[in-house]
Design a protein around this motif. Structure first.
Motif, mmCIF file in Angstrom:
data_model
loop_
_atom_site.group_PDB
_atom_site.id
_atom_site.type_symbol
_atom_site.label_atom_id
_atom_site.label_comp_id
_atom_site.label_asym_id
_atom_site.label_seq_id
_atom_site.Cartn_x
_atom_site.Cartn_y
_atom_site.Cartn_z
ATOM 1 N N GLY A 203 13.490 14.442 0.135
ATOM 2 C CA GLY A 203 12.246 14.147 0.837
ATOM 3 C C GLY A 203 11.125 13.659 -0.047
ATOM 4 O O GLY A 203 9.963 13.661 0.383
ATOM 5 N N ARG A 204 11.428 13.213 -1.250
ATOM 6 C CA ARG A 204 10.408 12.703 -2.161
ATOM 7 C C ARG A 204 10.624 11.212 -2.394
ATOM 8 O O ARG A 204 11.686 10.678 -2.137
ATOM 9 C CB ARG A 204 10.450 13.474 -3.482
ATOM 10 N N ALA A 205 9.583 10.542 -2.904
ATOM 11 C CA ALA A 205 9.642 9.103 -3.193
ATOM 12 C C ALA A 205 10.058 8.319 -1.953
ATOM 13 O O ALA A 205 10.940 7.463 -1.995
ATOM 14 C CB ALA A 205 10.599 8.824 -4.357
ATOM 15 N N ILE A 206 9.416 8.607 -0.825
ATOM 16 C CA ILE A 206 9.784 7.993 0.444
ATOM 17 C C ILE A 206 8.672 7.098 0.964
ATOM 18 O O ILE A 206 7.550 7.116 0.473
ATOM 19 C CB ILE A 206 10.102 9.080 1.503
ATOM 20 N N GLN A 207 9.024 6.290 1.963
ATOM 21 C CA GLN A 207 8.060 5.514 2.723
ATOM 22 C C GLN A 207 7.904 6.164 4.090
ATOM 23 O O GLN A 207 8.883 6.347 4.813
ATOM 24 C CB GLN A 207 8.535 4.072 2.907
ATOM 25 N N ARG A 208 6.673 6.513 4.454
ATOM 26 C CA ARG A 208 6.390 7.105 5.754
ATOM 27 C C ARG A 208 6.082 5.967 6.731
ATOM 28 O O ARG A 208 5.130 5.211 6.530
ATOM 29 C CB ARG A 208 5.225 8.090 5.661
ATOM 30 N N GLY B 94 -5.990 -4.880 2.508
ATOM 31 C CA GLY B 94 -6.848 -4.020 1.717
ATOM 32 C C GLY B 94 -6.660 -2.540 1.958
ATOM 33 O O GLY B 94 -7.264 -1.722 1.266
ATOM 34 N N THR B 95 -5.820 -2.166 2.945
ATOM 35 C CA THR B 95 -5.601 -0.740 3.216
ATOM 36 C C THR B 95 -4.460 -0.168 2.380
ATOM 37 O O THR B 95 -4.291 1.051 2.334
ATOM 38 C CB THR B 95 -5.271 -0.512 4.700
ATOM 39 N N GLY B 96 -3.661 -1.030 1.753
ATOM 40 C CA GLY B 96 -2.530 -0.556 0.963
ATOM 41 C C GLY B 96 -1.307 -0.235 1.793
ATOM 42 O O GLY B 96 -0.311 0.266 1.263
ATOM 43 N N ARG B 97 -1.371 -0.512 3.116
ATOM 44 C CA ARG B 97 -0.237 -0.225 3.989
ATOM 45 C C ARG B 97 0.568 -1.498 4.232
ATOM 46 O O ARG B 97 0.005 -2.574 4.399
ATOM 47 C CB ARG B 97 -0.711 0.371 5.321
ATOM 48 N N ASN C 263 -1.971 4.386 23.484
ATOM 49 C CA ASN C 263 -3.407 4.214 23.741
ATOM 50 C C ASN C 263 -4.250 4.667 22.546
ATOM 51 O O ASN C 263 -5.264 5.349 22.714
ATOM 52 C CB ASN C 263 -3.821 4.992 25.000
ATOM 53 N N ARG C 264 -3.807 4.332 21.357
ATOM 54 C CA ARG C 264 -4.543 4.641 20.134
ATOM 55 C C ARG C 264 -4.740 3.367 19.329
ATOM 56 O O ARG C 264 -4.050 2.371 19.524
ATOM 57 C CB ARG C 264 -3.770 5.648 19.272
ATOM 58 N N ASP C 265 -5.675 3.401 18.423
ATOM 59 C CA ASP C 265 -5.793 2.328 17.444
ATOM 60 C C ASP C 265 -4.687 2.504 16.410
ATOM 61 O O ASP C 265 -4.537 3.580 15.813
ATOM 62 C CB ASP C 265 -7.150 2.380 16.765
ATOM 63 N N VAL C 266 -3.871 1.471 16.212
ATOM 64 C CA VAL C 266 -2.679 1.580 15.384
ATOM 65 C C VAL C 266 -3.029 1.887 13.933
ATOM 66 O O VAL C 266 -2.425 2.756 13.300
ATOM 67 C CB VAL C 266 -1.838 0.284 15.460
ATOM 68 N N VAL C 267 -4.023 1.210 13.392
ATOM 69 C CA VAL C 267 -4.378 1.408 11.992
ATOM 70 C C VAL C 267 -4.945 2.809 11.780
ATOM 71 O O VAL C 267 -4.629 3.492 10.795
ATOM 72 C CB VAL C 267 -5.386 0.329 11.534
ATOM 73 N N GLU C 268 -5.773 3.260 12.706
ATOM 74 C CA GLU C 268 -6.322 4.608 12.597
ATOM 75 C C GLU C 268 -5.224 5.657 12.732
ATOM 76 O O GLU C 268 -5.214 6.670 12.022
ATOM 77 C CB GLU C 268 -7.378 4.824 13.679
ATOM 78 N N LEU C 269 -4.274 5.404 13.628
ATOM 79 C CA LEU C 269 -3.153 6.332 13.798
ATOM 80 C C LEU C 269 -2.315 6.406 12.530
ATOM 81 O O LEU C 269 -1.885 7.490 12.124
ATOM 82 C CB LEU C 269 -2.292 5.890 14.978
ATOM 83 N N ALA C 270 -2.096 5.264 11.890
ATOM 84 C CA ALA C 270 -1.338 5.256 10.640
ATOM 85 C C ALA C 270 -2.043 6.080 9.571
ATOM 86 O O ALA C 270 -1.408 6.804 8.794
ATOM 87 C CB ALA C 270 -1.139 3.823 10.159
ATOM 88 N N ALA C 271 -3.367 5.990 9.524
ATOM 89 C CA ALA C 271 -4.123 6.795 8.566
ATOM 90 C C ALA C 271 -4.021 8.279 8.891
ATOM 91 O O ALA C 271 -3.875 9.122 8.002
ATOM 92 C CB ALA C 271 -5.582 6.344 8.554
ATOM 93 N N ASP C 272 -4.079 8.604 10.195
ATOM 94 C CA ASP C 272 -3.964 10.005 10.603
ATOM 95 C C ASP C 272 -2.622 10.601 10.212
ATOM 96 O O ASP C 272 -2.526 11.763 9.815
ATOM 97 C CB ASP C 272 -4.151 10.129 12.115
ATOM 98 N N LEU C 273 -1.568 9.807 10.339
ATOM 99 C CA LEU C 273 -0.218 10.283 10.036
ATOM 100 C C LEU C 273 0.154 10.091 8.571
ATOM 101 O O LEU C 273 1.263 10.448 8.176
ATOM 102 C CB LEU C 273 0.802 9.547 10.913
ATOM 103 N N ASP C 274 -0.753 9.537 7.787
ATOM 104 C CA ASP C 274 -0.482 9.251 6.381
ATOM 105 C C ASP C 274 0.731 8.342 6.235
ATOM 106 O O ASP C 274 1.551 8.496 5.323
ATOM 107 C CB ASP C 274 -0.272 10.553 5.597
ATOM 108 N N ALA C 275 0.853 7.393 7.163
ATOM 109 C CA ALA C 275 1.959 6.438 7.124
ATOM 110 C C ALA C 275 1.584 5.273 6.211
ATOM 111 O O ALA C 275 0.498 4.700 6.350
ATOM 112 C CB ALA C 275 2.268 5.935 8.524
ATOM 113 N N ASP C 276 2.469 4.923 5.295
ATOM 114 C CA ASP C 276 2.187 3.806 4.390
ATOM 115 C C ASP C 276 2.838 2.508 4.845
ATOM 116 O O ASP C 276 2.645 1.464 4.236
ATOM 117 C CB ASP C 276 2.663 4.140 2.974
#
Length: 522
Positions: free
Chosen positions: A192-197, A285-288, A248-261
């Motif tokens: 579970g380390r060195a992964i992409q979320r 510029g978000t690094g995602r 019904n969410r903002d996708v970029v904000e949701l990705a930040a909430d879930l710490d998805a890269d």
């Protein structure tokens, strides 16, 4: 798809899962400074790239040290003007300081720079696939060419044996160290380390298909952490899902909430006009990372090409290369390898035959009708691993069948002899199939040959008959008898659709490791 360029809908989320992290501000694009690098949301690749840089430099340095050691030891054999980099003082020749500078500093540094220029440190190619090693091969070819050109134009007298020894050993060292680093990375990802979320975006069937694909193998390092539904949200209410569901969410904000890269846009969601482009703008510029998973599965990279037409990226899928020069080379190599193998393995085959005869009555070989290329039936050769009444006893054991497909498999089959258990564990019972390869009925690598008494093969399974069945194949190196029938068919079809000589070589090398581990053999 809801992006922050549109007013987000304020309806209720399907799943109220929220990670307490700071929401990153939306930018208007990437920084325009030539000296500023964008920070990435995922951080595993930074330390890994530093490790590869150290490994590559060390590998090239070790190659140079070994080369200098050989030159020094056998200087009496190569101490000629053609050897180069020698100085003579008081009648005694020795290696010049310039040689040490080139060998210990410039050459290893050149390796690192050329590897960097060829994308060998690009995080997209690290840890999975063959692109990383293709770039190492390309870098080696460039270095050899550059060094050869420099020695010609500068008229430097360099020992060609010493030069190519240094370059060849460096290439081998770099490949081996990178392979070792990749194994370490895979073991970390299994924990579970060195992964992409990943946040999957699209309709539920499309996102689940991508979820299943990326989670089949842990070494890929892709871990879905959420699904954002663009349609059909009401239809999945109350369903048990592998990851939380959102809508019904903002996708970029949701990705930040879930710490998805990584945001993966799946299936038909990628065809929505303008939405994918606007999402890409927001992520600058978000690094995602933004990846697109089209409705095209089990098609490998060499068959897929992106051809832009008036700003529209067209995904062009080539036909499988099941003919031509490469296919001819495969057939010729199969016959030659089978002939040489049978000749060299004659003592081993004889010893196995004596072992079988000494432990149970009956013939040494077992020949069973199997379906081959284009539906032709042939008799597959194997060493006998069961008692001679095994087929008569099969009907009584049908209720214990552990295979969900056309094959009959029992992990502790009582019909298997004591010699047969050893032969199956070591895969030595497959060696007589070299006879089928020599006759052109089988190949060294291909789909598993299926029994002919199962009748006609319908649907997708028939596509396996486009190529010769193999002694080994993707199913053997991916789990063998531990795989379900659907997984076995999927792997066989993947091989048919994406065959190449490189794929065959990779499977042969992986087969050695699988046989030594004896995984899934019974």
């Amino acid at each position: 798809m809801t992006t922050s360029l549109q007013r987000p809908y304020s309806g209720r989320r399907l799943t109220e899962t929220r990670v307490n992290v700071n929401v990153e501000p939306v930018t208007e694009g990437v920084p325009r400074s030539a000296w500023m690098l964008n920070s990435r949301a995922s951080t595993w690749h930074g330390p890994y790239v530093l490790l590869l840089l150290a490994f590559d430099y060390m590998a090239a340095l070790i190659a140079s040290v070994l080369t200098v050691s050989v030159i020094s030891r056998f200087s009496d054999l190569i101490d000629t003007p053609a050897a180069g980099f020698y100085v003579v003082r008081d009648g005694v020749s020795s290696i010049s300081p310039m040689f040490y500078i080139v060998a210990y500093w410039l050459l290893p540094l050149t390796w690192v720079l050329v590897l960097w220029g060829n994308g060998a440190y690009d995080r997209r190619y690290l840890g999975i696939g063959t692109d990383e090693f293709k770039r190492v091969v390309r870098s080696a070819a460039i270095i050899v060419s550059v060094v050869a050109i420099l020695t010609v134009f500068t008229k430097t007298n360099v020992s060609r044996a010493a030069l190519f020894t240094a370059l060849g050993v460096a290439f081998i060292n770099i490949s081996l160290l990178r392979f070792g680093a990749r194994r370490v990375l895979h073991s970390l990802r299994a924990k579970g380390r060195a992964i992409q979320r990943m946040l999957l975006v699209g309709a539920y069937p499309d996102t689940i298909e991508v979820h299943n694909a990326v989670t089949r193998t842990t070494y890929a390092g892709m871990v879905p952490v959420g699904i954002y539904l663009t349609e059909g949200a009401a239809s999945v209410r109350g369903l048990e899902t592998p990851v939380p569901i959102f809508s019904n969410r903002d996708v970029v904000e949701l990705a930040a909430d879930l710490d998805a890269d990584t945001i993966a846009v799946c299936g038909s969601a990628s065809t929505e006009p303008g939405e994918l482009r606007r999402l890409a703008w927001q992520l600058e510029g978000t690094g995602r990372d933004l990846v697109v998973a089209p409705q095209l599965t089990d098609i490998a990279g060499p068959r897929v090409h992106i051809r832009p037409v008036e700003g529209l990226p067209l995904l062009h899928v080539e036909e499988p290369t099941l003919s031509g020069l490469s296919w001819l080379v495969k057939n010729v190599l199969d016959r030659i390898t089978a002939a040489v193998g049978l000749l060299l393995l004659t003592p081993v085959l004889a010893a196995i035959a004596i072992y079988i005869k000494a432990t149970s009555p009956g013939p040494v070989f077992f020949r069973q009708p199997r379906v081959g290329m284009e539906g032709r039936t042939f008799h597959c050769w194997k060493f006998r691993t069961m008692y001679i009444d095994a087929e008569e006893r099969q009907a009584a054991l049908m209720m214990q069948n552990e295979s969900d497909g056309l094959l009959f498999k029992i992990k502790d089959d009582p019909r298997v002899t004591s010699a047969g258990k050893f032969l199956r564990k070591t895969s030595l019972d497959e060696l007589p199939q070299l006879i089928n390869v020599l006759k052109g009925e089988m190949s060294l690598v291909g789909p598993r040959p299926l029994p002919a008494d199962n009748g006609d093969f319908l649907g997708d399974v028939r596509r396996r008959l486009l190529v010769r069945p193999g002694i080994t194949g993707l199913w053997q190196v991916s789990g063998r008898s531990d795989l379900s029938w659907d997984d076995a068919v999927r792997l066989d079809l993947f091989y048919v659709d994406n065959w190449s000589l490189t794929t065959d070589l990779q499977i042969l090398l992986r087969t050695i490791a699988v046989v030594l581990r004896r995984r899934g053999a019974y």
